[in-house]
Each structure stands twice: as C-alpha cells, then as structure tokens.
Design a protein around this motif. Structure first.
Motif, mmCIF file in Angstrom:
data_model
loop_
_atom_site.group_PDB
_atom_site.id
_atom_site.type_symbol
_atom_site.label_atom_id
_atom_site.label_comp_id
_atom_site.label_asym_id
_atom_site.label_seq_id
_atom_site.Cartn_x
_atom_site.Cartn_y
_atom_site.Cartn_z
ATOM 1 N N UNK A 152 0.826 -1.209 0.000
ATOM 2 C CA UNK A 152 0.000 0.000 0.000
ATOM 3 C C UNK A 152 0.864 1.265 0.000
ATOM 4 N N UNK A 153 1.963 1.223 0.736
ATOM 5 C CA UNK A 153 2.886 2.360 0.753
ATOM 6 C C UNK A 153 3.486 2.568 -0.636
ATOM 7 N N UNK A 154 3.915 1.478 -1.265
ATOM 8 C CA UNK A 154 4.527 1.566 -2.593
ATOM 9 C C UNK A 154 3.509 2.059 -3.620
ATOM 10 N N UNK A 155 2.262 1.602 -3.508
ATOM 11 C CA UNK A 155 1.235 2.038 -4.447
ATOM 12 C C UNK A 155 0.939 3.516 -4.348
ATOM 13 N N UNK A 156 1.003 4.043 -3.134
ATOM 14 C CA UNK A 156 0.705 5.468 -2.977
ATOM 15 C C UNK A 156 1.903 6.342 -3.331
ATOM 16 N N UNK A 157 3.121 5.876 -2.996
ATOM 17 C CA UNK A 157 4.320 6.696 -3.218
ATOM 18 C C UNK A 157 5.289 5.970 -4.150
ATOM 19 N N UNK A 158 5.012 5.941 -5.429
ATOM 20 C CA UNK A 158 5.870 5.200 -6.367
ATOM 21 C C UNK A 158 7.266 5.792 -6.509
ATOM 22 N N UNK A 202 9.051 -6.730 -0.681
ATOM 23 C CA UNK A 202 8.039 -6.021 -1.470
ATOM 24 C C UNK A 202 8.659 -4.852 -2.235
ATOM 25 N N UNK A 203 9.570 -4.143 -1.600
ATOM 26 C CA UNK A 203 10.239 -3.022 -2.267
ATOM 27 C C UNK A 203 11.077 -3.514 -3.441
ATOM 28 N N UNK A 204 11.729 -4.648 -3.244
ATOM 29 C CA UNK A 204 12.564 -5.203 -4.317
ATOM 30 C C UNK A 204 11.713 -5.652 -5.505
ATOM 31 N N UNK A 205 10.592 -6.312 -5.232
ATOM 32 C CA UNK A 205 9.725 -6.800 -6.301
ATOM 33 C C UNK A 205 9.127 -5.645 -7.107
ATOM 34 N N UNK A 206 8.841 -4.555 -6.446
ATOM 35 C CA UNK A 206 8.217 -3.414 -7.145
ATOM 36 C C UNK A 206 9.230 -2.542 -7.864
ATOM 37 N N UNK A 207 10.518 -2.851 -7.642
ATOM 38 C CA UNK A 207 11.609 -2.101 -8.280
ATOM 39 C C UNK A 207 11.582 -0.620 -7.932
ATOM 40 N N UNK A 208 11.244 -0.346 -6.687
ATOM 41 C CA UNK A 208 11.328 1.024 -6.181
ATOM 42 C C UNK A 208 12.795 1.442 -6.140
ATOM 43 N N UNK A 224 19.911 -12.594 5.491
ATOM 44 C CA UNK A 224 19.273 -12.740 4.179
ATOM 45 C C UNK A 224 18.629 -11.433 3.741
ATOM 46 N N UNK A 225 18.054 -10.729 4.712
ATOM 47 C CA UNK A 225 17.419 -9.439 4.406
ATOM 48 C C UNK A 225 18.451 -8.432 3.928
ATOM 49 N N UNK A 226 19.587 -8.365 4.621
ATOM 50 C CA UNK A 226 20.633 -7.420 4.227
ATOM 51 C C UNK A 226 21.232 -7.804 2.873
ATOM 52 N N UNK A 227 21.338 -9.114 2.603
ATOM 53 C CA UNK A 227 21.824 -9.575 1.300
ATOM 54 C C UNK A 227 20.872 -9.146 0.185
ATOM 55 N N UNK A 228 19.574 -9.341 0.415
ATOM 56 C CA UNK A 228 18.574 -8.940 -0.574
ATOM 57 C C UNK A 228 18.593 -7.432 -0.779
ATOM 58 N N UNK A 229 18.703 -6.698 0.309
ATOM 59 C CA UNK A 229 18.755 -5.235 0.237
ATOM 60 C C UNK A 229 19.949 -4.780 -0.597
ATOM 61 N N UNK A 230 21.083 -5.401 -0.359
ATOM 62 C CA UNK A 230 22.312 -4.965 -1.035
ATOM 63 C C UNK A 230 22.296 -5.254 -2.538
ATOM 64 N N UNK A 231 21.523 -6.254 -2.964
ATOM 65 C CA UNK A 231 21.530 -6.649 -4.379
ATOM 66 C C UNK A 231 20.335 -6.120 -5.167
#
Length: 570
Positions: A56-62, A95-101, A116-123
């Motif tokens: 919902x956050x991503x949808x409102x603030x692309x 969710x942020x990664x999937x939406x390509x924000x 794992x979260x930090x790895x995903x964030x970094x990539x």
C-alpha cells in the motif's frame, strides 16, 4: 489560488515542504494536491510497521527513495517484550525489491533484520546509499559484509544500540577499492575485532567522510593514523583511549588532534584511562555535542575538568557519576545547551538529585529536551525548574526509587509535575515517575495541549487518572502505561479516542480479557493484541482474567500474519 498554477509549479513548491506532518496535511487539501503530493514524495516515515502494508505504501508513493520504519513498541527497550514478538523487516524489503522502487535510504528502529534481508537489500537497489539500524537485532557481520560489498554508492552505515554476532571479523575489508563515497560510518557498538589495515585504507579513500565512530577494538596508534587521513571529520567516536601518557603514540595522537579543527561532536570512550583525557582537550573548545553515556571509566572530577573546556555544547549525554556538583559546572559553562540526558551509571553512591536539575534549569536558558535519571526529586525543585525554563518540548524524569514521594514533605509529586505541564506550553513528550496520584493526570489533561507521547509507571489511584489524559490531551498519539491501577472503565469510556492515536500499551494494569474483547468488537480498525508469553492466561470464557500485557494500535491491514502463538489478536 494555488490551483491556478500548473502541476509542475505546485510540485516544485512541495519540494520545500520537508516535514512529514506538513506533507500529510498538504495531501488532505484536495484531490489534485493529493495526487501531486503522492507522486512527488520521496521520503516516508512509518511509525508502526504493522499499521500498513508495504504494497500500500509503494502504491501510494511510487517515487519512494527514503523509508523510515519502526517495529516493536518503545517498552521493548525495557525488556517488556519477548524477542520473537515480531517486527521483521524482510517482508518490506522483499516487497520493495519486487516493485523495483528506487530505494536509496533505509532507517530502521526496533526491528528484526536477518542476514538474508541485508543480502537482498544490497543486491536489489542499485543506487542504495544509506542504512541506519537502531536497536535492531537478528543479523551478523555476514549481513554487513553483503552491504559493504554490493552497495557501490554507500554513503552512510550507522549501527546504534545493537549486539551483533561477529562471524568473521573481516566485514570491513569487503568494501571494494572503488568505494570512495562514504560520509558516515558508525560501528561503535560492535564487539568483534576489526581488520585495521582495511579500515585505514577505507578511510584514506573517503575524502567526504564526516562522521566516524569506532569500537573498542581500534587501538591508539590506528586512531592516530585514521585522524591523519581524515582531518575533515566533524563527528568522532573513540572506542578506546588507553595509553602511557609519556609514550610516542600518545605524543603523536595529541599532535594530530590539534590539527583536527573541524570536530564538533565527540562520543564513545568505551575504554578509557582518566589520565589520557588531556589528549582530547584541544578539540573540546569547539564541540557542540558530547556523548559520554558509555564511558563509566570517566569519573566525577575528570568529567568536571573535561566539561570546563566545552563552552559551546548544545547536546550533552552523560552518566550520573558527574554528580550535582558537576551539573552545576555544566550550568555555569554550557550556556548554549539545548539537550541534556543523564543516565544511571550503576556505581554505588553515584547519583544526581533535584539540586543538579535546578542548577541546570537556571544556568541553561536554551534547554528544551531533558532525560534525567535521579535518586530523588521534590515538588519545590520541579516548580523552580518550571519557573526557570518554560521551553521544554521533551521532559522525561526517572526516579530510580519508584513511587518515591517528595523526600522533604513526603507528599506526592503531583504539584511539581503540574507546574511543568502548566508552564511548558510546547511540551510534546513527557515521562513521569515517583509517587503520583490522579491529581497529576488532571493537570496533564488540563494543560498539556500539545502532548503527543506520555509514559506512565507506578502512578495513579483509579480509572479517573487515565480518563483525564484521554479526554484532555487532544494531540496524544502514544500512551504507555505499566504497573498502574487503570482498568476497563478507563479503557472503554471513550474508545473513539484510539482512532486518533498511533498506539496504546498497558502492562500489569487492571484491564481484563473481557474489556479487551469489548474494545476489539467496538473498534474493528484497531488491532488489540494480548501478549501471553509465559502462559499466564487461558483463552477461555472467563472474561474477568487480568491481562498482563496489551498492545493496541491503529491499522489499515487488519491482524498481522506473523504473530507468534502467545500473541492473541482479538
């Protein structure tokens, strides 16, 4: 009038509106402004990660680039919440990664962060620049290594109030040679060893580095080399200051510190020998911020001597080992002081009292933010403080001996705190302690018109106290209560009030399971959570069971899906 301008002009005007509250207000003016504001906002603050979904956050603030998230409630800092209660950030990052924000900055507080979260964030985010973790848990230096290795444009890595498992001790060497963008690096809370050679190289190739906070594993000779390579530092955290004053290393350090003309903030001193403090005296005269809250090795007389050099201080965090005499020196020396925090040192016979607070209020006219752990307090002192200084926006007083009355009159501290809330018209945050009755809550409801956050412990006589606050404080957003006699009447009399608040925490009060169930039925847009980690309660038909811990918060997404078994969402 603004509607006659093109959207591009209005958007440009909105760029100058940086406050989150003001941006929210702008979005409510009309549909046109709502659309322009949501498409142009790049920075978003979420005070409760369960209040809304990431989608919902991503949808409102692309156009989102900077996200601040808070997880566990404030009382988690006092071990009142189990480790696995929740606050996982992985669903947000996923969710942020999937939406390509185009995320560039992430600031987290009281959240569970995995490697794992930090790895995903970094990539996932090519232009990621800033990671700030405060009171977070769940990750190791392997996660930090991923951030260092993969975030090519990293400007800020800031770790505060965190215990991190160090699996390798080599995470600092994972910064590539091409990394020259660092502006801020804080690993003062890490306990493991550091690759000192890699750290020196990293600092040497970071010409824009302004803030560097080191842990206790960085020795004196390395500190001196780092300062030689980064004389432009504005914020310095020293982990260890232990040396022989007559040694060559100490002479070099003193000579190097004299050349560091830009330092305005000093912190750390996790390990220190008092006789070594003379080395930092040259930088003290320009300091605006000094944090010695983790420096138990610096005692009263040494603290006082150090403070005498710091005439420009605006922010001071200190241990109560400074004593009332030392606070008198602060009051005489630091006329620009705006924020003061005095923490308990845990040392026998080391404490401050009302005497030190009165001196500060008289000598520091610009003071507006206070956290004060003390041995005792009197009504007369609080009334004097209120007369001396009406600028407080944050006033947090913690008497170490709970429910302690005024030691002179043996009366509750109602009149003293009443004077504070009556005098300080801009007060937004208040924490109470000592012997208190419902009368103090009557004063708060009458006079604290701007109050947004209130913390209560071991206070009050009846439900009236809580009702005075809920009925009177129109801008209240967070209410935290523990070990107080407030029950169902206080909880249920005005349930509509909770729609305007972010959260309510009640632990060891008189609220029952039936009261919480009634509240949940009346207010379906609130999550009412019962935390029963020790199996003290049975989810049965007995509505009269007292609830050990209840956490209520406003949400747009209903009950959360990651609650452990001991959390009952009503």
């Amino acid at each position: 009038m603004m509607n006659y301008f093109p959207d591009e002009v209005i958007e440009h005007v909105f760029d100058f509106v940086t406050s989150q509250k003001d941006r929210n207000a702008v979005s409510l003016v009309c549909k046109s402004w709502y659309k322009i504001e949501r498409l142009s906002r790049q920075s978003v603050f979420i005070g409760n990660c369960y209040a809304i979904s990431p989608e919902r956050v991503i949808g409102r603030f692309p156009g989102l680039k900077s996200l601040t998230l808070k997880g566990k409630p404030h009382f988690a800092d006092f071990n009142l919440l189990p480790y696995d209660w929740g606050g996982w950030v992985y669903p947000w990052v996923e969710a942020l990664a999937k939406s390509r924000v185009g995320l560039e900055e992430l600031r987290l507080k009281r959240m569970v962060v995995s490697d794992d979260c930090l790895e995903l964030l970094s990539r996932s985010f090519v232009n990621f620049k800033s990671l700030v973790l405060v009171s977070c848990e769940g990750f190791t230096t392997d996660g930090l290594a991923a951030i260092a290795a993969n975030c090519r444009y990293l400007r800020e890595l800031d770790l505060q109030e965190i215990e991190v498992d160090d699996n390798r001790g080599q995470w600092i060497s994972c910064f590539p040679d091409s990394c020259t963008s660092l502006v801020s690096l804080n690993f003062s809370c890490l306990k493991g060893e550091i690759n000192l050679t890699a750290l020196e190289r990293l600092v040497a190739r970071s010409p824009n580095l302004k803030s560097l906070r080191l842990n206790r594993a960085v020795p004196l000779d390395t500190l001196q080399k780092l300062l030689m390579r980064a004389p432009q530092l504005v914020d310095l955290g020293i982990g260890s200051l232990v040396y022989d004053p007559s040694s060559e290393a100490s002479i070099k350090l003193k000579a190097t510190l004299v050349k560091c003309k830009s330092i305005r903030s000093l912190s750390g001193f996790l390990e220190v020998v008092p006789c070594c403090l003379s080395a930092i005296h040259p930088v003290c005269q320009n300091l605006t911020s000094l944090n010695l809250s983790y420096a138990p090795g610096i005692h009263g007389n040494e603290l006082i001597k150090l403070i005498r050099f710091c005439r420009k201080l605006e922010r001071l965090w200190i241990l109560d080992s400074i004593g009332d005499r030392g606070l008198g020196v602060v009051a005489f020396t630091c006329k620009e002081l705006q924020e003061l925090r005095v923490f308990p040192s845990g040392v026998d016979n080391a404490a401050v009292t009302e005497e030190g607070l009165v001196a500060i209020s008289a000598g520091c006219p610009k003071l507006h933010s206070l956290l004060y752990f003390c041995q005792q307090m009197t009504n007369a002192a609080l009334i004097t403080v209120a007369k001396n200084n009406s600028n407080f926006t944050r006033f947090r007083l913690c008497i170490l001996d709970r429910e302690k009355p005024d030691p002179v009159t043996m009366q509750p501290l109602d009149e003293g705190f009443g004077a504070i809330v009556q005098s300080c018209k801009r007060l937004r945050r208040l924490s109470l302690s000592g012997l208190l009755t419902d009368q103090v809550f009557l004063y708060i409801g009458m006079y604290a018109e701007q109050l947004e956050m209130l913390s209560i412990a071991f206070a009050g006589n009846s439900d009236k106290g809580m009702l005075y606050v809920l009925n009177g404080c129109k801008k209240l957003r967070k209410l935290e209560i523990r070990d107080s006699p407030f029950g169902n009447t206080a909880l249920l009399t005005d349930v509509g009030k909770y729609e305007t608040m972010r959260s309510l925490w009640m632990s060891s009060c008189e609220v029952t399971l039936g009261g919480c169930q009634t509240l949940a039925k009346k207010m379906p847009r609130l999550n009412v959570e019962i935390i029963n980690e020790d199996d003290q309660m049975e989810f049965s038909l007995d509505d009269r069971q007292k609830v050990g811990k209840m956490y209520l918060y406003r949400t747009l997404v209903g009950p959360r899906k990651d609650a452990p078994d001991y959390v009952w969402t009503l």
